[in-house]
Structures are given as structure tokens and as C-alpha cells.
Enzyme design. Structure first.
Site, PDB file in Angstrom:
ATOM      1  CB  CYS A  69      -9.907 -11.697  -2.868  1.00 14.02           C
ATOM      2  SG  CYS A  69     -10.877 -13.206  -2.803  1.00 14.02           S
ATOM      3  CB  CYS A  98     -11.987 -16.929  -4.572  1.00 14.37           C
ATOM      4  SG  CYS A  98     -12.062 -15.922  -3.078  1.00 14.37           S
TER       5      CYS A  98
END
Length: 166
Positions: A49, A51
Site C-alpha cells: 500500500c 499511502c
């Protein structure tokens, strides 16, 4: 279950954590054995991921430059090590599935958990500071996990999961 991502593309994302002292686990049995070791065990559910994980990996590594650190360091990789990730999540009752996620265990029981929703709002230094507060309260092993020159030579990849899909 097949890995969600190309293992060669994901390799640098788990390799950095191994380079700072983590043991990479792939089976439920390995996870159960590791969580039940004497002392404290820090577990990183690693992720691609963009972020949250791009701050999680360097933040966790930076935290391990502290003078007190967990006795054991383990990592499993979401989307890759399905059995191992499920075993960690089973050991975190009441915590929704989350990756990345960092949990400190003592005797198989979680004593602190930082979920993805928390990590997303933190930078690497902020996460490191939060973990070091936990280490000061829960850990007795002298740190750092690697020498400062080894840590300074690390480069943390910044990848987005959409580029790694099979």
C-alpha cells in the site's frame, strides 16, 4: 492461494525489513512459534500500500535504532504470505484486518497495535516516535537492531500496489 503480487517486484519491500533484523515468516506454524517466544516480539504485517506502507517500513526501521527494542522481530507480507498473515490476524482479536500493521506481543498476547488507519496519518518519524514510546514501556533488549552505518545505507522503495498486480 497464489500470491497477489509478483514475488520479484515485492522482494525489495520485505528485504529492507530483513536487513534491519526482521525474520520473514511464511507459515502459520512459524508465526505461532514466533509469537510464543519468551520476551517481546514486534510483528510487521508488511504491505505494498503506497499511502501507508511507504511510511511504515522506514518508520519501523528508524524505531529500531532506539536504545530499547523488542527481543524478536518478525514480518509477514499481506497479499503474499496468506497463511502467515491469517495467523497474525488471529492473534489480534478485535483488530480488523489491516496492512500495514505493527503489533508488539508478549507471550503471544498483543500489548500494542498500530493499525493502517493510524499509520496513514503518520510520517515515518512520527511512527518511529510512537513505537519508541512503546519500546520504552515494554522492552528491555538493548538496541539498535543494526549499526547506524547499516541503517544509513538503506533505501526504502516507494511503490504503489496498482503497479504490482499480477
Amino acid at each position: 492461494m497464489a500470491p497477489k503480487y509478483d514475488p520479484e517486484l515485492v522482494e525489495p519491500l520485505w528485504k529492507r525489513m530483513v536487513e534491519v533484523g526482521f525474520e520473514s515468516l511464511t507459515s502459520a506454524e512459524e508465526v505461532r512459534d514466533a509469537l510464543n517466544r519468551p520476551g517481546t516480539t514486534l510483528c510487521l504485517i508488511n504491505s505494498v500500500c503506497g499511502c501507508a506502507a511507504r511510511g511504515a517500513r522506514p518508520g519501523v526501521a528508524l524505531a529500531l535504532q532506539h536504545d530499547l527494542i523488542p527481543d524478536h522481530l518478525i514480518t509477514v507480507f499481506a497479499g503474499m504470505d496468506h497463511e502467515a498473515v491469517a495467523a497474525v490476524r488471529d492473534a489480534l482479536p478485535g483488530v480488523p484486518p489491516s496492512s500495514p500493521c505493527v503489533a508488539l506481543f508478549r507471550g503471544g498476547e498483543p500489548v500494542a497495535v498500530i493499525e493502517r488507519r493510524h499509520i496513514e496519518s503518520m510520517g515515518a518519524v512520527e511512527l518511529a516516535n510512537r513505537l519508541q514510546e512503546i519500546f520504552d514501556r515494554e522492552c528491555t533488549r538493548r538496541g539498535p537492531s543494526v549499526t547506524p552505518d547499516v541503517f544509513d545505507a538503506l533505501e526504502f522503495e516507494q511503490m504503489c500496489s496498482s503497479t504490482l498486480m499480477l
